[in-house]
Design a protein around this motif. Structure first.
Motif, PDB file in Angstrom:
ATOM      1  N   PHE A  40      60.227  10.870  37.435  1.00  0.00           N
ATOM      2  CA  PHE A  40      60.504  11.650  38.647  1.00  0.00           C
ATOM      3  C   PHE A  40      60.041  13.098  38.488  1.00  0.00           C
ATOM      4  O   PHE A  40      59.512  13.701  39.426  1.00  0.00           O
ATOM      5  CB  PHE A  40      61.998  11.610  38.968  1.00  0.00           C
ATOM      6  N   THR A  41      60.239  13.656  37.303  1.00  0.00           N
ATOM      7  CA  THR A  41      59.813  15.033  37.056  1.00  0.00           C
ATOM      8  C   THR A  41      58.296  15.159  37.159  1.00  0.00           C
ATOM      9  O   THR A  41      57.778  16.132  37.724  1.00  0.00           O
ATOM     10  CB  THR A  41      60.291  15.496  35.671  1.00  0.00           C
ATOM     11  N   CYS A  42      57.583  14.174  36.629  1.00  0.00           N
ATOM     12  CA  CYS A  42      56.119  14.195  36.698  1.00  0.00           C
ATOM     13  C   CYS A  42      55.619  14.180  38.143  1.00  0.00           C
ATOM     14  O   CYS A  42      54.577  14.769  38.456  1.00  0.00           O
ATOM     15  CB  CYS A  42      55.538  13.001  35.942  1.00  0.00           C
ATOM     16  N   ASP A  43      56.354  13.506  39.030  1.00  0.00           N
ATOM     17  CA  ASP A  43      55.932  13.381  40.426  1.00  0.00           C
ATOM     18  C   ASP A  43      56.687  14.323  41.361  1.00  0.00           C
ATOM     19  O   ASP A  43      56.640  14.147  42.591  1.00  0.00           O
ATOM     20  CB  ASP A  43      56.123  11.937  40.898  1.00  0.00           C
ATOM     21  N   ASP A  44      57.389  15.297  40.784  1.00  0.00           N
ATOM     22  CA  ASP A  44      58.122  16.294  41.582  1.00  0.00           C
ATOM     23  C   ASP A  44      59.116  15.644  42.540  1.00  0.00           C
ATOM     24  O   ASP A  44      59.288  16.075  43.687  1.00  0.00           O
ATOM     25  CB  ASP A  44      57.149  17.176  42.374  1.00  0.00           C
ATOM     26  N   VAL A  45      59.774  14.598  42.066  1.00  0.00           N
ATOM     27  CA  VAL A  45      60.801  13.924  42.868  1.00  0.00           C
ATOM     28  C   VAL A  45      62.153  14.574  42.579  1.00  0.00           C
ATOM     29  O   VAL A  45      62.541  14.734  41.420  1.00  0.00           O
ATOM     30  CB  VAL A  45      60.864  12.418  42.534  1.00  0.00           C
ATOM     31  N   MET A  46      62.859  14.947  43.618  1.00  0.00           N
ATOM     32  CA  MET A  46      64.192  15.519  43.434  1.00  0.00           C
ATOM     33  C   MET A  46      65.187  14.398  43.132  1.00  0.00           C
ATOM     34  O   MET A  46      65.178  13.356  43.793  1.00  0.00           O
ATOM     35  CB  MET A  46      64.623  16.276  44.687  1.00  0.00           C
TER      36      MET A  46
END
Length: 576
Positions: A40-46
């Motif tokens: 999620f961090t890699c894809d800027d997912v909150m």
């Protein structure tokens, strides 16, 4: 509803929303959360992470978010219960369930709107899920069974009487068909829910998702290695199931991130997979102490008896190992001598265990199974510490092994030497005391160890402690006298009083007989199902099934006798 395309039907859906991850406080769930958090961090997912210990905290977390309209991911919690029926799921949300517990609740499987259960395609055919029409009743026919409709006024002629007879006959046929359908449904569901077991580690499944997204790394492989190792060290899967996962599901990652001829450097993270001793913490201890608290060597030498120490020394002499070698800290022994000792002990134990070992540059090696053990103790208890605090403390242990020598010396030494070694000694002492004082009694259908001694709050509510102690105790009890391998063992301990735990409550768990023939590389158990049946219709008993594992329950001390009486009658008819 079951989904098998993790990337298309899960990840590509949740990445467009804010994700609420509610995770069970166990090591496999922790590693799964760590992998998903990285993706999620890699894809800027909150995303938000909420660790929970049981159904009550899970419900509280959902109740506090009733206006939530995005994606909810449940990690190793609730797949075995009817989610929409017993949980306060926000009405406009979609729930994705990543869980290794089996069997899947059939209401969750057939719910097509809000529930999405992630299952590997290869496993789906082996789940034995019943047909929808066999377990979910169809809507009743529009024809009414009300007497007013069937016996209308003015139907006294011959045709009217025939119509009445026809309607009565049809109603009788419908009732009989419904009775037969209900009987068949109960039989199907009984067979489907009879056993509980664990499937592939959810951390391994999420590592495969990371590979599909082209984001797999040595760090994520390390998380998955600890996840599957925790299933083995927690006694959730047999060594055959553990080995099968390692050599099949983990093989592509071993090939990629565990090259045999990899060059060393100060910051290179390497993970190897190879033969290892199933001897907890022996590389961070001395062999004598590690062997003394190990269930194989303890049971072979009966070292809880007066002759135990003598038997241990005789066994060492028979294997050609000196007391000097076993008394030294293992890491101080020369490499060649270490290999010889490992070969001797591996041949003696005959288990054929292999494990993952992490190497960071030129620093020391750390075994994934040992990390899983230490993290389990830290994350699962005590419950008077906030779930998030325990979650973060366990995560620090897992990351310490891949973050450099300084962290290893501080965090891992504390986890291994000050905490887990203490627990191993406690288990051995409790087992020895129970055997020496004949605390295990036969109740007919099962063996019962009902302890009155309070144990440390640090381990009392730990699944890892309870299952390891129970397995150790049953093996020790069976090796003390022949003919003791054919019954399950039920264990109960008093819980220490705390702010969250009132006085007078006991924790109860149980395991299948040693002689049980397990199939499909799984530990299939009827204990949880038997507990549920024993509690059914017992309205005057105070019981709690708050744990996500239905083979671990709590109850009032005053209700134990009635519960065990009911459990005995159930197990007598189960054919164990």
């Amino acid at each position: 509803m079951i989904i098998t395309r993790f990337k298309e039907d899960f990840y590509n859906v949740v990445r467009k929303t804010h994700v609420l991850m509610i995770t069970s406080n166990d090591v496999d769930s922790l590693c799964t959360t760590a992998i998903l958090s990285h993706l999620f961090t890699c894809d800027d997912v909150m995303f938000t992470v909420v660790p929970v210990d049981g159904y009550e905290e899970l419900n509280d977390a959902l109740r506090a978010r009733q206006d939530y309209t995005s994606s909810i991911v449940l990690i190793n919690c609730a797949v075995t219960c009817p989610i929409l029926e017993i949980l306060n799921v926000p009405p406009n949300s979609t729930v994705f369930v990543v869980d290794s517990r089996r069997p899947l609740n059939h209401f969750n499987v057939f719910e097509a709107n809000q529930i999405r259960i992630l299952v590997n395609e290869a496993e789906r055919s082996s789940l034995g899920i019943p047909n929808l029409d066999d377990v979910i009743a169809k809507d009743e026919d529009s024809e009414s069974d009300d007497d007013d409709d069937e016996y209308s006024e003015g139907s006294n002629d011959g045709g009217g009487r025939r119509n009445i007879i026809d309607r009565v006959t049809r109603r009788a046929v419908r009732k009989e068909n419904k009775r037969l359908w209900e009987s068949q449904k109960n039989k199907i569901l009984w067979q489907y829910y009879e056993y509980n077991w664990h499937s592939t580690s959810t951390a391994v499944q999420m590592l495969e998702l990371a590979a599909e997204l082209d984001r797999a790394s040595a760090e994520l492989m390390w998380y998955a290695a600890i996840g599957v190792s925790s299933q083995y060290t927690d006694r959730l899967i047999p060594i055959e199931g553990y080995t099968d996962t390692c050599v099949t599901r983990m093989k592509p990652f071993i090939t990629k991130f565990s090259p045999k001829n990899a060059a060393k450097s100060d910051d290179l993270l390497r993970i190897s997979f190879g033969k290892e001793l199933p001897l907890a913490l022996y590389t961070h201890w001395n062999l004598y102490n590690a062997m003394a608290v190990n269930e194989y060597f303890a049971c072979k030498t009966k070292n809880w008896t007066q002759k135990g120490e003598k038997n241990m020394k005789e066994l060492l002499a028979k294997m050609g190992i000196t007391l000097v070698e076993t008394s030294r800290k293992f890491e101080s022994i020369e490499s060649k001598q270490k290999k010889e000792l490992i070969e001797i002990l591996d041949k003696e134990m005959g288990i054929g265990f292999a494990s993952f070992t992490v190497h960071l540059g030129y620093s020391g090696q750390v075994n994934a199974a040992d990390i899983a053990r230490a993290a389990a103790l830290r994350i699962e208890s005590p419950h008077n510490v906030e779930p998030m605090d325990r979650f973060q403390a366990a995560l620090r242990i897992i990351r310490a092994a891949i973050s450099g020598p300084k962290d290893q010396q501080v965090i891992l030494v504390d986890a291994f030497e000050r905490s887990y070694q203490k627990m191993l000694k406690m288990i051995w002492h409790l087992v020895g005391t129970a055997i020496n004082q004949s605390e295990i009694v036969s109740t007919g259908a099962f063996y019962l160890m009902s302890s009155q001694r309070a144990i440390s709050a640090e381990v009392a509510e730990s699944r890892h402690f309870l299952l390891n102690f129970t397995h150790f105790l049953l093996k020790a009890f069976a090796c003390s006298k022949r003919g003791r391998s054919g019954k399950p063992l039920i264990v109960t301990f008093p819980l220490p009083q705390s702010e969250k735990q009132p006085d007078g409550w006991h924790v109860v768990t149980g395991i299948m007989p040693l002689a049980t023939a397990f199939e499909d590389n799984t530990f299939k158990s009827i204990i949880g199902r038997a507990f549920e049946r024993a509690a059914k219709d017992q309205q005057n008993m105070q019981l709690s099934f708050d744990s996500f594992d239905n083979s671990i329950i709590t109850m009032r001390a005053t209700d134990r006798a009635r519960f065990f009486d009911k459990l005995q009658s159930i197990l007598e008819t189960s054919g164990i």
